[in-house]
Design a protein around this motif. Structure first.
Motif, PDB file in Angstrom:
ATOM      1  N   LEU A 114       0.813  -1.326   0.337  1.00 23.81           N
ATOM      2  CA  LEU A 114       0.914  -0.334  -0.074  1.00 23.81           C
ATOM      3  C   LEU A 114       0.488   0.775   0.405  1.00 23.81           C
ATOM      4  CD1 LEU A 114      -3.149   1.139   0.283  1.00 23.81           C
ATOM      5  CD2 LEU A 114      -2.836   0.379   2.822  1.00 23.81           C
ATOM      6  N   GLN A 115       1.853   1.695   0.887  1.00 25.37           N
ATOM      7  CA  GLN A 115       2.510   2.126   0.942  1.00 25.37           C
ATOM      8  C   GLN A 115       3.720   2.279  -0.611  1.00 25.37           C
ATOM      9  OE1 GLN A 115       5.910   2.135   4.287  1.00 25.37           O
ATOM     10  NE2 GLN A 115       6.377   3.906   3.255  1.00 25.37           N
ATOM     11  N   GLN A 116       4.030   1.780  -1.090  1.00 27.84           N
ATOM     12  CA  GLN A 116       4.653   1.495  -2.515  1.00 27.84           C
ATOM     13  C   GLN A 116       3.340   2.346  -3.583  1.00 27.84           C
ATOM     14  OE1 GLN A 116       6.174  -2.138  -4.159  1.00 27.84           O
ATOM     15  NE2 GLN A 116       6.803  -2.486  -2.317  1.00 27.84           N
ATOM     16  N   LEU A 117       2.094   2.131  -3.233  1.00 25.72           N
ATOM     17  CA  LEU A 117       1.459   2.704  -3.663  1.00 25.72           C
ATOM     18  C   LEU A 117       0.902   3.841  -3.767  1.00 25.72           C
ATOM     19  CD1 LEU A 117      -1.086   1.959  -6.470  1.00 25.72           C
ATOM     20  CD2 LEU A 117      -2.665   1.192  -4.534  1.00 25.72           C
ATOM     21  N   ALA A 118       0.957   4.257  -2.704  1.00 30.59           N
ATOM     22  CA  ALA A 118       0.101   5.909  -2.342  1.00 30.59           C
ATOM     23  C   ALA A 118       1.596   6.674  -2.006  1.00 30.59           C
ATOM     24  CB  ALA A 118      -0.264   5.739  -0.419  1.00 30.59           C
ATOM     25  N   GLY A 119       3.220   6.282  -2.485  1.00 30.00           N
ATOM     26  CA  GLY A 119       3.532   6.899  -2.327  1.00 30.00           C
ATOM     27  C   GLY A 119       4.003   8.700  -1.517  1.00 30.00           C
ATOM     28  N   GLY A 120       5.834   8.847  -1.661  1.00 27.26           N
ATOM     29  CA  GLY A 120       5.416   9.635  -1.087  1.00 27.26           C
ATOM     30  C   GLY A 120       5.758   9.561   0.735  1.00 27.26           C
ATOM     31  N   PRO A 121       5.812  11.363   1.589  1.00 26.69           N
ATOM     32  CA  PRO A 121       5.805  10.932   2.726  1.00 26.69           C
ATOM     33  C   PRO A 121       4.651  10.509   3.345  1.00 26.69           C
ATOM     34  CG  PRO A 121       5.989  12.827   2.028  1.00 26.69           C
ATOM     35  CD  PRO A 121       6.608  12.416   0.371  1.00 26.69           C
ATOM     36  N   ALA A 122       3.796  10.685   2.727  1.00 30.25           N
ATOM     37  CA  ALA A 122       2.192  10.786   3.145  1.00 30.25           C
ATOM     38  C   ALA A 122       1.852   9.329   3.184  1.00 30.25           C
ATOM     39  CB  ALA A 122       1.401  11.342   2.843  1.00 30.25           C
ATOM     40  N   GLY A 123       2.526   8.389   2.107  1.00 33.61           N
ATOM     41  CA  GLY A 123       1.891   7.456   2.196  1.00 33.61           C
ATOM     42  C   GLY A 123       2.488   6.205   3.633  1.00 33.61           C
ATOM     43  N   GLY A 124       3.791   6.882   4.179  1.00 35.15           N
ATOM     44  CA  GLY A 124       3.711   5.937   5.195  1.00 35.15           C
ATOM     45  C   GLY A 124       2.866   6.326   6.628  1.00 35.15           C
ATOM     46  N   VAL A 125       2.741   7.327   6.849  1.00 33.23           N
ATOM     47  CA  VAL A 125       1.145   7.729   7.621  1.00 33.23           C
ATOM     48  C   VAL A 125       0.157   7.241   7.401  1.00 33.23           C
ATOM     49  CG1 VAL A 125       0.261   9.687   8.607  1.00 33.23           C
ATOM     50  CG2 VAL A 125       2.429   9.667   7.979  1.00 33.23           C
ATOM     51  N   PHE A 126      -0.806   7.531   5.934  1.00 33.15           N
ATOM     52  CA  PHE A 126      -1.774   6.969   6.029  1.00 33.15           C
ATOM     53  C   PHE A 126      -1.761   4.859   5.703  1.00 33.15           C
ATOM     54  CE2 PHE A 126      -3.896   4.333   2.188  1.00 33.15           C
ATOM     55  CZ  PHE A 126      -5.235   4.826   2.821  1.00 33.15           C
ATOM     56  N   THR A 127      -0.345   4.101   5.571  1.00 25.11           N
ATOM     57  CA  THR A 127      -0.511   2.336   5.545  1.00 25.11           C
ATOM     58  C   THR A 127      -0.392   2.402   7.153  1.00 25.11           C
ATOM     59  OG1 THR A 127       1.007   2.784   3.520  1.00 25.11           O
ATOM     60  CG2 THR A 127       1.403   0.919   4.694  1.00 25.11           C
ATOM     61  N   THR A 128       0.321   3.661   7.705  1.00 21.20           N
ATOM     62  CA  THR A 128       0.684   3.128   9.791  1.00 21.20           C
ATOM     63  C   THR A 128      -0.708   2.651  10.361  1.00 21.20           C
ATOM     64  OG1 THR A 128       3.125   3.607   9.562  1.00 21.20           O
ATOM     65  CG2 THR A 128       1.635   3.205  11.473  1.00 21.20           C
ATOM     66  N   TRP A 129      -1.387   4.022   9.971  1.00 17.72           N
ATOM     67  CA  TRP A 129      -2.566   4.224  10.009  1.00 17.72           C
ATOM     68  C   TRP A 129      -4.036   3.528  10.068  1.00 17.72           C
ATOM     69  CZ3 TRP A 129      -4.993   7.925  13.163  1.00 17.72           C
ATOM     70  CH2 TRP A 129      -4.608   9.292  14.175  1.00 17.72           C
ATOM     71  N   VAL A 130      -3.778   2.887   8.245  1.00 17.81           N
ATOM     72  CA  VAL A 130      -4.473   2.043   8.269  1.00 17.81           C
ATOM     73  C   VAL A 130      -4.356   0.091   8.662  1.00 17.81           C
ATOM     74  CG1 VAL A 130      -5.200   0.264   5.568  1.00 17.81           C
ATOM     75  CG2 VAL A 130      -5.140   2.953   5.510  1.00 17.81           C
ATOM     76  N   PHE A 131      -2.918   0.190   8.766  1.00 16.54           N
ATOM     77  CA  PHE A 131      -2.666  -1.068   9.054  1.00 16.54           C
ATOM     78  C   PHE A 131      -3.456  -1.372  10.738  1.00 16.54           C
ATOM     79  CE2 PHE A 131       1.576  -3.732  11.889  1.00 16.54           C
ATOM     80  CZ  PHE A 131       0.726  -5.083  10.549  1.00 16.54           C
ATOM     81  N   VAL A 132      -2.773  -0.270  11.486  1.00 19.45           N
ATOM     82  CA  VAL A 132      -3.597  -0.208  12.699  1.00 19.45           C
ATOM     83  C   VAL A 132      -5.239  -0.949  13.054  1.00 19.45           C
ATOM     84  CG1 VAL A 132      -3.521   0.579  15.052  1.00 19.45           C
ATOM     85  CG2 VAL A 132      -1.365   1.015  13.652  1.00 19.45           C
ATOM     86  N   ALA A 133      -5.864   0.467  11.702  1.00 20.90           N
ATOM     87  CA  ALA A 133      -7.174  -0.144  12.221  1.00 20.90           C
ATOM     88  C   ALA A 133      -7.350  -1.131  11.652  1.00 20.90           C
ATOM     89  CB  ALA A 133      -7.681   0.833  10.523  1.00 20.90           C
ATOM     90  N   ALA A 134      -6.856  -2.000  10.516  1.00 15.25           N
ATOM     91  CA  ALA A 134      -6.752  -3.366  10.333  1.00 15.25           C
ATOM     92  C   ALA A 134      -6.501  -4.282  11.305  1.00 15.25           C
ATOM     93  CB  ALA A 134      -5.548  -3.849   8.933  1.00 15.25           C
ATOM     94  N   ILE A 135      -6.167  -4.237  12.046  1.00 14.71           N
ATOM     95  CA  ILE A 135      -5.272  -4.905  13.397  1.00 14.71           C
ATOM     96  C   ILE A 135      -6.154  -5.137  14.231  1.00 14.71           C
ATOM     97  CG2 ILE A 135      -4.028  -5.885  15.281  1.00 14.71           C
ATOM     98  CD1 ILE A 135      -1.683  -4.970  13.455  1.00 14.71           C
ATOM     99  N   ALA A 136      -7.447  -3.606  14.760  1.00 13.88           N
ATOM    100  CA  ALA A 136      -8.552  -3.399  15.580  1.00 13.88           C
ATOM    101  C   ALA A 136      -9.498  -3.616  14.633  1.00 13.88           C
ATOM    102  CB  ALA A 136      -8.274  -1.810  15.756  1.00 13.88           C
ATOM    103  N   CYS A 137      -9.693  -3.679  13.942  1.00 16.25           N
ATOM    104  CA  CYS A 137     -11.065  -3.940  13.284  1.00 16.25           C
ATOM    105  C   CYS A 137     -11.079  -5.373  13.068  1.00 16.25           C
ATOM    106  CB  CYS A 137     -11.431  -3.286  12.214  1.00 16.25           C
ATOM    107  SG  CYS A 137     -11.087  -1.485  11.795  1.00 16.25           S
ATOM    108  N   GLY A 138     -10.246  -6.410  12.398  1.00 14.87           N
ATOM    109  CA  GLY A 138     -10.355  -7.240  12.805  1.00 14.87           C
ATOM    110  C   GLY A 138     -10.255  -8.256  14.184  1.00 14.87           C
ATOM    111  N   ILE A 139      -9.997  -7.571  15.098  1.00 11.57           N
ATOM    112  CA  ILE A 139     -10.195  -8.065  16.299  1.00 11.57           C
ATOM    113  C   ILE A 139     -11.296  -8.121  16.958  1.00 11.57           C
ATOM    114  CG2 ILE A 139      -9.187  -7.592  18.940  1.00 11.57           C
ATOM    115  CD1 ILE A 139      -6.388  -7.363  18.505  1.00 11.57           C
ATOM    116  N   ALA A 140     -11.980  -6.875  16.452  1.00 12.56           N
ATOM    117  CA  ALA A 140     -13.132  -6.039  17.183  1.00 12.56           C
ATOM    118  C   ALA A 140     -14.736  -7.116  16.652  1.00 12.56           C
ATOM    119  CB  ALA A 140     -13.684  -4.562  17.205  1.00 12.56           C
ATOM    120  N   ALA A 141     -13.925  -7.198  15.311  1.00 16.57           N
ATOM    121  CA  ALA A 141     -14.765  -7.965  14.424  1.00 16.57           C
ATOM    122  C   ALA A 141     -15.254  -9.350  14.853  1.00 16.57           C
ATOM    123  CB  ALA A 141     -15.552  -7.815  12.985  1.00 16.57           C
TER     124      ALA A 141
END
Length: 375
Positions: free
Chosen positions: A124-151
């Motif tokens: 996802l970071q390779q697709l997003a690119g730029g410095p914002a891509g790292g921030v975006f990817t980190t939040w998506v990764f954390v959200a994936a773990i949190a949403c998966g456990i909650a679900a």
């Protein structure tokens, strides 16, 4: 096997029957897919986290598969033959969380030391690119773990409920929409992370846009001023302890985004040591810090270790142990910089001796040892 009247089959939607049938398959195929993906990452990029997942896959896959199937097993024993309407959107969110976990998973290469390891960007970071891509990817990764456990927890909690479900068609409609809404939800969390980071102030109270609007030359000049301010603080403290015979040990502008998962920032670190054996007045030193506006956060006498925090996230540390050299370390707060990192290098060299950085060109990094001499 329990028989159900024919009319029940017609009252159950195709979506509920389909998710019920593929549930046990995906409960096992998704963790197996994660393990295979990590195996590919190990073979191509030598990812450290991927290697750990592959190494633990004989435990990870059965545990994830068994837990993923558990809510269905509970419901089947209660007589269910299709996914309850209210669980369909939750189940789809759980499956999408596995996908988001894979494509957003950050990693670092396997290395003998931290300085030898380099970040491995996620898909996802390779697709997003730029410095914002790292921030975006980190939040998506954390959200994936949190949403998966909650679900999963929600599926398990509601698995034994036998009460009639109201508005079943609405729940089924939300289930169909979940195929598109679930990834949008995870992406929205990533976007929220980017927006939050853009508005966050640094040690000077500036948002990222203010700092990065400066040219590389102006950023370096400002960093030199901040470096000099830290120097003055350390110089006064050294004079209070011993007037001379100090040895410069470290002076650097340290990058805070060497993992590539956040915004580019830097902080300054300066350290001196006194090789002679010092008979320090511990109480006088802590009092001097308090009078100067510092807050003592750690106070230990034997061996001596004093830590103090100051304005704009600055930190001071005093350490000595028997015949070991007395050491003063000052770490300033963090400041934003532009994506080409004109101020900081990728690492903070020890003893201030490695001149690996700035030589007059932008984007090369700046070793603080090139700046005004240590006093």
């Amino acid at each position: 096997m329990q028989q159900h009247p024919p009319e029940l089959r017609h009252r159950t939607s195709a979506l509920r029957r389909a998710t019920w049938r593929i549930w046990p398959w995906l409960a096992w195929l998704l963790p197996i897919g994660v393990a295979l993906f990590c195996l590919w990452r190990v073979s191509t990029a030598h990812g450290e986290l991927s290697f750990i997942i592959v190494l633990t896959s004989p435990l990870f896959v059965p545990l994830a598969g068994g837990l993923g199937s558990l809510p269905r097993v509970v419901q089947r024993r209660a007589g269910a033959s299709a996914t309850p309407a209210r669980q369909v959107p939750v189940l789809i969110l759980l499956w999408w969380s596995w996908v988001a976990f894979v494509i957003a998973m950050p990693d670092r290469t396997i290395a003998s030391g931290p300085s030898d390891s380099v970040p491995v960007p996620s898909l996802l970071q390779q697709l997003a690119g730029g410095p914002a891509g790292g921030v975006f990817t980190t939040w998506v990764f954390v959200a994936a773990i949190a949403c998966g456990i909650a679900a999963w927890v929600l599926l398990l909690v509601t698995a034994s409920g036998r009460a009639a479900i109201g508005h079943a068609r609405r729940w089924e409609g939300l289930g169909w929409a979940g195929f598109g809404l679930a990834p949008l939800l995870l992406a929205a969390v990533g976007g929220l992370g980017v927006a939050t980071g853009q508005m966050q102030g640094d040690a000077a109270g500036e948002v990222r846009a203010q700092a990065t609007a400066r040219t590389a030359e102006k950023q370096i000049a400002l960093a030199e001023q901040r470096y000099d301010a830290v120097q003055r603080v350390v110089s006064d403290l050294r004079a209070a302890v011993a007037p001379q015979e100090w040895e410069a040990q470290e002076a650097c502008a340290e990058s805070l985004n060497d993992d590539g998962l956040g915004w580019d920032a830097y902080r300054l670190r300066i350290a001196f040591r006194h090789a002679a054996s010092l008979e320090l007045d511990h109480d006088a030193l802590t009092k001097a810090l308090t009078n100067a506006g510092w807050t003592v956060t750690l106070d230990q006498e034997a061996p001596m270790e004093i830590s103090a925090s100051g304005p704009q996230g600055a930190e001071l540390r005093f350490t000595t142990d028997g015949d070991a050299p007395f050491r003063i370390t000052a770490t300033a707060g963090s400041w934003w910089q532009s994506a080409d990192q004109p101020v900081s290098d990728a690492w903070c060299g020890a003893h201030g001796g490695a001149r690996v950085g700035y030589s007059g060109s932008t984007g090369g990094g700046a070793d603080a040892s090139w700046w005004p001499p240590l006093r």
